[in-house]
Design a protein around this motif. Structure first.
Motif, PDB file in Angstrom:
ATOM      1  N   SER A  94       0.853  -1.184   0.000  1.00  0.00           N
ATOM      2  CA  SER A  94       0.000   0.000   0.000  1.00  0.00           C
ATOM      3  C   SER A  94       0.890   1.235   0.000  1.00  0.00           C
ATOM      4  CB  SER A  94      -0.918  -0.002   1.219  1.00  0.00           C
ATOM      5  OG  SER A  94      -1.864   1.051   1.144  1.00  0.00           O
ATOM      6  N   ASP A  95       0.293   2.394  -0.294  1.00  0.00           N
ATOM      7  CA  ASP A  95       1.124   3.590  -0.455  1.00  0.00           C
ATOM      8  C   ASP A  95       1.675   4.116   0.862  1.00  0.00           C
ATOM      9  OD1 ASP A  95      -1.395   4.357   0.323  1.00  0.00           O
ATOM     10  OD2 ASP A  95      -1.719   5.769  -1.308  1.00  0.00           O
ATOM     11  N   GLN A  96       1.090   3.691   1.973  1.00  0.00           N
ATOM     12  CA  GLN A  96       1.606   4.015   3.298  1.00  0.00           C
ATOM     13  C   GLN A  96       0.723   3.316   4.309  1.00  0.00           C
ATOM     14  OE1 GLN A  96       0.509   7.356   1.606  1.00  0.00           O
ATOM     15  NE2 GLN A  96      -1.502   6.498   2.018  1.00  0.00           N
ATOM     16  N   GLY A  97       1.019   3.509   5.583  1.00  0.00           N
ATOM     17  CA  GLY A  97       0.147   2.988   6.614  1.00  0.00           C
ATOM     18  C   GLY A  97      -1.028   3.915   6.859  1.00  0.00           C
ATOM     19  N   TRP A  98      -1.674   3.757   8.011  1.00  0.00           N
ATOM     20  CA  TRP A  98      -2.919   4.491   8.271  1.00  0.00           C
ATOM     21  C   TRP A  98      -3.253   4.359   9.753  1.00  0.00           C
ATOM     22  CZ3 TRP A  98      -5.674   7.808   5.442  1.00  0.00           C
ATOM     23  CH2 TRP A  98      -6.990   8.083   5.799  1.00  0.00           C
ATOM     24  N   TYR A  99      -4.055   5.278  10.250  1.00  0.00           N
ATOM     25  CA  TYR A  99      -4.469   5.251  11.654  1.00  0.00           C
ATOM     26  C   TYR A  99      -5.903   4.741  11.787  1.00  0.00           C
ATOM     27  CZ  TYR A  99      -0.176   7.631  12.624  1.00  0.00           C
ATOM     28  OH  TYR A  99       1.167   7.914  12.713  1.00  0.00           O
ATOM     29  N   LEU A 100      -6.042   3.652  12.482  1.00  0.00           N
ATOM     30  CA  LEU A 100      -7.369   3.121  12.809  1.00  0.00           C
ATOM     31  C   LEU A 100      -7.677   3.463  14.269  1.00  0.00           C
ATOM     32  CD1 LEU A 100      -7.579  -0.366  11.081  1.00  0.00           C
ATOM     33  CD2 LEU A 100      -8.558   1.817  10.355  1.00  0.00           C
TER      34      LEU A 100
ATOM     35  N   TRP B 263       2.428  11.177   9.136  1.00  0.00           N
ATOM     36  CA  TRP B 263       3.463  11.229  10.167  1.00  0.00           C
ATOM     37  C   TRP B 263       4.582  10.216   9.935  1.00  0.00           C
ATOM     38  CZ3 TRP B 263       2.609  15.079  13.612  1.00  0.00           C
ATOM     39  CH2 TRP B 263       1.298  15.503  13.836  1.00  0.00           C
ATOM     40  N   MET B 264       5.714  10.489  10.596  1.00  0.00           N
ATOM     41  CA  MET B 264       6.774   9.505  10.661  1.00  0.00           C
ATOM     42  C   MET B 264       6.553   8.529  11.821  1.00  0.00           C
ATOM     43  SD  MET B 264      10.917   9.963  10.894  1.00  0.00           S
ATOM     44  CE  MET B 264      11.964   8.534  10.623  1.00  0.00           C
ATOM     45  N   TYR B 265       5.497   8.716  12.585  1.00  0.00           N
ATOM     46  CA  TYR B 265       5.172   7.753  13.631  1.00  0.00           C
ATOM     47  C   TYR B 265       4.849   6.399  12.993  1.00  0.00           C
ATOM     48  CZ  TYR B 265       4.576  12.056  16.389  1.00  0.00           C
ATOM     49  OH  TYR B 265       4.760  13.282  17.002  1.00  0.00           O
ATOM     50  N   GLU B 266       4.994   5.334  13.749  1.00  0.00           N
ATOM     51  CA  GLU B 266       5.006   3.976  13.219  1.00  0.00           C
ATOM     52  C   GLU B 266       3.808   3.616  12.352  1.00  0.00           C
ATOM     53  OE1 GLU B 266       7.645   1.195  13.926  1.00  0.00           O
ATOM     54  OE2 GLU B 266       8.404   3.251  13.675  1.00  0.00           O
ATOM     55  N   GLU B 267       2.597   3.946  12.782  1.00  0.00           N
ATOM     56  CA  GLU B 267       1.414   3.468  12.066  1.00  0.00           C
ATOM     57  C   GLU B 267       1.332   3.970  10.637  1.00  0.00           C
ATOM     58  OE1 GLU B 267       0.445   3.373  16.461  1.00  0.00           O
ATOM     59  OE2 GLU B 267       1.356   4.827  15.077  1.00  0.00           O
ATOM     60  N   SER B 268       1.861   5.146  10.350  1.00  0.00           N
ATOM     61  CA  SER B 268       1.825   5.653   8.976  1.00  0.00           C
ATOM     62  C   SER B 268       3.151   5.486   8.255  1.00  0.00           C
ATOM     63  CB  SER B 268       1.406   7.133   8.955  1.00  0.00           C
ATOM     64  OG  SER B 268       2.190   7.904   9.834  1.00  0.00           O
ATOM     65  N   LEU B 269       4.236   5.313   8.992  1.00  0.00           N
ATOM     66  CA  LEU B 269       5.540   5.073   8.379  1.00  0.00           C
ATOM     67  C   LEU B 269       5.614   3.677   7.770  1.00  0.00           C
ATOM     68  CD1 LEU B 269       8.556   5.913   7.948  1.00  0.00           C
ATOM     69  CD2 LEU B 269       9.010   4.902  10.200  1.00  0.00           C
ATOM     70  N   LYS B 270       5.020   2.704   8.449  1.00  0.00           N
ATOM     71  CA  LYS B 270       5.085   1.312   7.994  1.00  0.00           C
ATOM     72  C   LYS B 270       3.927   0.990   7.046  1.00  0.00           C
ATOM     73  CE  LYS B 270       5.980  -1.849  11.094  1.00  0.00           C
ATOM     74  NZ  LYS B 270       5.869  -2.632  12.354  1.00  0.00           N
ATOM     75  N   THR B 271       4.225   0.190   6.038  1.00  0.00           N
ATOM     76  CA  THR B 271       3.186  -0.256   5.116  1.00  0.00           C
ATOM     77  C   THR B 271       3.321  -1.756   4.924  1.00  0.00           C
ATOM     78  OG1 THR B 271       2.112   0.324   3.009  1.00  0.00           O
ATOM     79  CG2 THR B 271       4.495   0.009   2.952  1.00  0.00           C
ATOM     80  N   PRO B 272       2.224  -2.449   4.623  1.00  0.00           N
ATOM     81  CA  PRO B 272       2.337  -3.891   4.387  1.00  0.00           C
ATOM     82  C   PRO B 272       3.197  -4.189   3.156  1.00  0.00           C
ATOM     83  CG  PRO B 272       0.035  -3.217   4.665  1.00  0.00           C
ATOM     84  CD  PRO B 272       0.843  -1.974   4.522  1.00  0.00           C
ATOM     85  N   LEU B 273       3.901  -5.300   3.199  1.00  0.00           N
ATOM     86  CA  LEU B 273       4.610  -5.805   2.028  1.00  0.00           C
ATOM     87  C   LEU B 273       4.617  -7.325   2.089  1.00  0.00           C
ATOM     88  CD1 LEU B 273       6.225  -5.455  -0.569  1.00  0.00           C
ATOM     89  CD2 LEU B 273       8.306  -5.274   0.826  1.00  0.00           C
ATOM     90  N   LEU B 274       3.961  -7.952   1.128  1.00  0.00           N
ATOM     91  CA  LEU B 274       3.877  -9.397   1.002  1.00  0.00           C
ATOM     92  C   LEU B 274       4.349  -9.783  -0.396  1.00  0.00           C
ATOM     93  CD1 LEU B 274       0.211  -9.801   2.356  1.00  0.00           C
ATOM     94  CD2 LEU B 274       2.324  -9.834   3.699  1.00  0.00           C
ATOM     95  N   VAL B 275       5.147 -10.837  -0.499  1.00  0.00           N
ATOM     96  CA  VAL B 275       5.696 -11.251  -1.799  1.00  0.00           C
ATOM     97  C   VAL B 275       5.621 -12.769  -1.944  1.00  0.00           C
ATOM     98  CG1 VAL B 275       7.665 -11.201  -3.361  1.00  0.00           C
ATOM     99  CG2 VAL B 275       7.302  -9.288  -1.772  1.00  0.00           C
ATOM    100  N   ARG B 276       5.022 -13.204  -3.036  1.00  0.00           N
ATOM    101  CA  ARG B 276       4.999 -14.626  -3.388  1.00  0.00           C
ATOM    102  C   ARG B 276       5.744 -14.828  -4.702  1.00  0.00           C
ATOM    103  NH1 ARG B 276      -0.535 -17.645  -5.087  1.00  0.00           N
ATOM    104  NH2 ARG B 276       0.018 -16.727  -7.107  1.00  0.00           N
TER     105      ARG B 276
END
Length: 523
Positions: free
Chosen positions: A331-337, A347-360
């Motif tokens: 995804s283009d970034q994380g998000w706050y739920l 933000w550079m805070y964790e929830e928006s700094l991190k994004t999912p990445l899955l690879v097969r």
């Protein structure tokens, strides 16, 4: 025809790979999908069985950071393999300069067929693609206008009827089944608008989760006392800043009469019950109601994405393409739920700094593996090129993930990461900031707000304070760590050729592309 075949054979040989050895590349991308709403990372809110298939049959990355946590800039980084200040797309409203080198152009030159379907959001016509069919601007959840190449290859806008997530999946499958050249390897970008604001679910999911209570995050009631003023100056709280349209108390977006009827049948009774109960609600009760309404609609949008991903994965299996196709999900970034009382990102805070990445990647990536190295959307372009056997340009700023996918982390892999956010003045009033993290500590400098220079610093001990509630900047016990992180910050700014950002001058300067930036509503 023989000349074309010989030319393709020459191109394949120049990369050191035969046509049969070159994997297809399927890049699945969503907007604002956080790890908290993907059960491969966090099963407490939703089950995403189809997205989880990618993780279960491949690798899940646990520390994928974005360079600039906002929609358009993230996409520009992926196209170019370069930070925002290098590729010229610093904030939404800029126009991406498609004339610069991009990975789809390089793949196309090397014999790949390239296509993009869904969200583009870079304000310019896609370049480097044999086929594009993209949302106009942000795109609505219902009945989207989409732009594709018409007569004489000129962009034309066509309107569609239906739910956008489903339409994007249908178009992706149609291209895979009927439009691609089966003699070439392909690179297909399958990109959703969902679950972007304002979270309008598909008709079949309008009442899903009605009988469920979604767990509240521990920091829903954050008062921002342990940080600088920047954390409290934002305008993105569930308490105060969700609109009636966000909460489905008003508005239909771009629905037609038939769609409105279905919508009203679902939301009408729920809204009536809320209005009757509202007068007796305490302020805390109202926040809890808003949280449940917002998060459920968000998760409903994710559910449709997961359905679509399942359809595409099933087709790869049924057609025999799966064995020679690398599938990447991000995804283009994380998000706050609701963490810190927020929705949105930036933000550079964790929830928006991190994004999912899955690879097969069958035969290359061991099923069910995880990786904890620091990786980034800065690495995606380089990875696509490397997978295809195409030389990575020296001026790209990321690195290929292929060694990590095969369980081998290079000795010189990055141990720290640089981030910078530019969009202020702008939606949600998040101050401009940059910083560095090594996964254990994080240093952030907020340097501009509403066109004025500020000088606010925060330092977090992520092991002791993973929710980033208490800055230890200036604490004598962290003096050595603070100095080390400041030195590392300067090293990375030099490495990535970062120049000082004058907010007033930046707002006057024309972006790389065609026109001056224009501020938009939240994106």
């Amino acid at each position: 025809m023989r000349r074309v075949t010989l030319l393709l054979a020459t191109l394949f040989l120049s990369t050191g790979l035969s046509a049969a050895d070159r994997p297809n590349i399927l890049f699945i991308f969503t907007d604002d999908h956080c790890e908290q709403a993907l059960s491969a990372y966090d099963p407490t809110r939703i089950t995403t069985p189809n997205l989880d298939r990618i993780a279960n049959e491949g690798m899940r990355f646990n520390r994928c950071y974005v360079t600039n946590s906002i929609c358009g800039p993230s996409r520009a980084v992926i196209q170019t393999g370069k930070y925002s200040h290098i590729n010229g797309f610093l904030q939404n409203g800029f126009a991406f300069n498609g004339n610069q080198p991009t990975f789809p152009k390089m793949l196309r030159k090397a014999g790949y067929q390239t296509a993009i379907v869904g969200k583009w959001h870079l304000e310019s016509t896609p370049q480097g693609y044999d086929y594009y069919d993209v949302l106009k601007g942000q795109g609505p959840y219902y009945n989207p206008p989409m732009i594709t190449a018409g007569e004489n290859n000129r962009p034309v806008t066509r309107r569609h009827t239906g739910y956008t997530t489903e339409i994007i999946t249908e178009k992706t499958l149609a291209w895979l089944k009927d439009a691609r050249d089966t003699e070439k390897p392909f690179m297909l970008m399958y990109q959703h608008k969902a679950p972007h604001r304002n979270w309008m679910p598909a008709p079949k999911y309008l009442n899903w989760l009605d009988d469920v209570t979604i767990p509240e995050p521990e920091t829903l009631w954050d008062d921002y006392a342990g940080r600088t003023a920047s954390a409290s100056r934002q305008t993105m709280t569930i308490k105060d800043h969700l609109t009636d349209n966000d909460l489905k108390l008003s508005g239909y977006g771009t629905m037609n009469a038939e769609q409105r009827k279905v919508w009203d049948a679902a939301y009408g009774p729920k809204n009536e019950a809320f209005q009757k109960a509202r007068q007796a609600m305490s302020p805390e009760d109202l926040i809890r109601w808003k949280y449940q309404r917002y998060v459920k609609d968000y998760l409903r949008c994710v559910k449709s994405v997961d359905d679509g991903v399942g359809e595409v994965l099933d087709y790869l299996d049924e057609s025999g393409l799966a064995d020679n196709t690398i599938v990447i999900y991000s995804s283009d970034q994380g998000w706050y739920l609701g963490e810190h009382g927020w929705y949105d990102k930036r933000w550079m805070y964790e929830e928006s700094l991190k994004t999912p990445l899955l690879v097969r990647w069958p035969g290359k990536v061991k099923a069910g593996t995880t990786n904890d190295d620091i990786v980034s959307n800065l690495d995606f372009a380089e990875t696509f090129l490397d997978v295809a056997g195409v030389e990575i340009p020296a001026d790209m700023q990321g690195r290929s993930l292929t060694p990590l996918l095969q369980g081998q982390t290079p000795d010189d892999w990055r141990q720290s990461f640089y981030y910078q956010y530019y969009e202020n003045p702008g939606s949600h009033n998040v101050a401009r900031h940059y910083g560095v993290t090594n996964g254990k500590y994080k240093l952030i400098h907020f340097y501009a707000y509403q066109g004025q220079a500020i000088d606010d610093w925060e330092l977090f001990d992520l092991e002791k304070d993973p929710r980033e509630l208490h800055s230890v900047y200036g604490d004598a016990d962290y003096a050595e760590v603070q100095a080390q992180m400041q030195n590392e910050l300067q090293r990375l700014r030099t490495l990535y050729q970062v120049t000082d950002d004058d907010p007033a001058a930046r707002m006057r300067k024309k972006p790389a592309g065609k026109r001056k930036p224009r501020l938009k509503k939240a994106s």
